[in-house]
Design a protein around this motif. Structure first.
Motif, short mmCIF file in Angstrom:
data_model
loop_
_atom_site.label_atom_id
_atom_site.label_comp_id
_atom_site.label_asym_id
_atom_site.label_seq_id
_atom_site.Cartn_x
_atom_site.Cartn_y
_atom_site.Cartn_z
N ASP A 17 54.68 42.02 45.66
CA ASP A 17 54.19 43.34 46.07
C ASP A 17 53.49 44.01 44.89
O ASP A 17 53.96 44.99 44.32
N ASP A 18 52.33 43.47 44.53
CA ASP A 18 51.57 44.03 43.42
C ASP A 18 50.40 44.84 43.95
O ASP A 18 50.30 45.14 45.14
N GLU A 19 49.48 45.22 43.05
CA GLU A 19 48.36 46.07 43.44
C GLU A 19 47.45 45.39 44.45
O GLU A 19 46.94 46.04 45.37
N ILE A 20 47.22 44.08 44.30
CA ILE A 20 46.33 43.38 45.22
C ILE A 20 46.94 43.30 46.61
O ILE A 20 46.24 43.50 47.63
N LYS A 21 48.23 43.02 46.71
CA LYS A 21 48.87 42.97 48.02
C LYS A 21 48.87 44.36 48.67
O LYS A 21 48.70 44.48 49.89
N GLN A 22 49.06 45.40 47.88
CA GLN A 22 49.00 46.75 48.44
C GLN A 22 47.60 47.06 48.97
O GLN A 22 47.46 47.70 50.02
N LEU A 23 46.57 46.58 48.27
CA LEU A 23 45.21 46.74 48.77
C LEU A 23 45.02 46.01 50.08
O LEU A 23 44.43 46.56 51.03
N THR A 65 46.83 47.82 52.89
CA THR A 65 46.10 49.03 53.27
C THR A 65 44.88 48.68 54.12
O THR A 65 44.57 49.36 55.10
#
Length: 376
Positions: free
Chosen positions: A140-146, A149
């Protein structure tokens, strides 16, 4: 030529590695140079002889040893710089190669996001492909959050477009009932012998308005249907449809232009284009020409006519619903959905529509659809 993100990351990794390597090599050189003495202390040199075979004056033993120490120190420092530089270059090349691989690995999720977005953007219609999701797995890092979204945005857009289509279809169906009832009542009233001339004139006007509303509803239904996924596909020749809908006063040059799609929608596409060309043609001395042909893997339909001069900046607005040349709202006999339906049907079949104004007036509208594969 601009570097990709992967290339820029690789250059950053490699540049930082080489920069820190050079700093470390310089620090090592300074430390070693401080530890290796520049001269030696010679005590009790008595009894040491130099090479007697050397002609000329012989240096003192202390001078000889000092020269040896200085030469050894310079050779050691020179070897440190040379061998260290070679080792730094080799390891730097390996680090750049590994940085290229690591950068590609790190950017793989972004490639997945980009490919999904490209498939949705290249879909035939604006709402086509919104059912796709990235569904990125991993930490659950920044890329997965992107990615999550982006999936949430697609879900909301899909629901919005689907709700819009259902609303148009349901509203159109619901409006059919009162229009049918109004038409029946008007026809009954007009058939009565006691109806006066004024009542008959009013009834005729109301029937015309009722028919216009009926065509508007049919157009909305057709537009909503053409923006959905195709459920029926069969072999269709645009030349056959154009021959069927064209009248004797239309110039027709019909060559085979076979495609695969929904026959009802494709018939409406051709019919709308031909009717649009006839409706906006010059009343006197005008002409309408329909051409079909297959070329470069495309089944093409061209409808051109004479008519009023169309500014190029207004061509695109003609494909918007309820728009006509020079007016925001349609005030003529049509309902303002003809070209909108044409574009929606073409995109639903993987094709496209282009309109080019003629310098003398009128338009040349071209529909290009994927050609049907020849029978084996």
């Amino acid at each position: 030529m601009r570097l990709t993100v992967r290339g820029r990351l690789t250059l950053v990794y490699g540049g930082l590695f080489l920069a820190f390597g050079m700093v470390m090599l310089g620090v090592t050189y300074v430390l070693v140079s401080q530890q290796v003495p520049g001269k030696a202390v010679v005590r009790g040199a008595t009894g040491i002889t130099l090479d007697s075979g050397v002609a000329g004056p012989q240096p003192a033993p202390e001078v000889f040893f000092q020269q040896v120490v200085r030469d050894t120190r310079e050779d050691a420092l020179s070897a440190l710089l040379t061998q260290g530089g070679i080792a730094l270059l080799v390891v730097g090349a390996v680090a750049i190669a590994l940085g290229w691989l690591v950068a590609g690995r790190m950017l793989q999720p972004l490639h997945q996001i980009t490919e999904t977005a490209r498939r949705i953007a290249e879909a035939p219609a604006a709402d086509r492909g919104l059912h796709e999701r990235i569904a990125l797995t991993g930490p659950d890092d920044e890329i997965k959050q992107l990615a999550d979204t982006f999936d949430l945005m697609l879900t909301r857009l899909d629901r919005s477009f689907d709700g819009q289509r259902r609303f148009i279809a349901n509203a159109s169906h619901e409006l059919r009932t009162p229009l049918t009832l109004n038409r029946t009542l008007l026809e009954v009233a007009l058939q009565q012998e006691s109806a006066s001339a004024e009542v008959r004139q009013l009834g005729t006007t109301l029937l015309a308005i009722n028919d216009r509303h009926g065509r508007l509803i049919d157009g909305l239904l057709m537009l909503a249907r053409s923006e959905r996924e195709l459920t029926e596909r069969s072999y269709v020749d645009l030349a056959d449809i154009a021959s069927h809908v064209s009248t004797d006063d239309i110039k027709a040059e019909l060559g085979e232009a076979a495609t695969v799609g929904d026959p009802v929608l494709l018939e409406r596409l051709v019919q709308n284009l031909v009717e649009n060309g006839v409706r906006h043609n010059l009343p006197d001395g005008g002409w309408v020409r329909v051409v079909t042909y297959a070329r470069n893997g495309l089944a093409t339909l061209e409808v051109s006519n004479t008519g009023p001069i169309v500014p190029r900046y207004e061509v695109e607005t003609l494909f918007e619903p309820f728009r006509r040349l020079g007016n925001d709202r349609l005030a003529g006999p049509g309902v303002g959905l003809g070209l909108s339906i044409v574009r929606a049907v073409a995109r639903a079949h993987g094709g496209e529509v282009h309109a080019v104004p003629r310098d003398e007036g009128g338009l040349v509208v071209t529909v290009a659809l994927p050609a049907a594969q020849p029978w084996p």
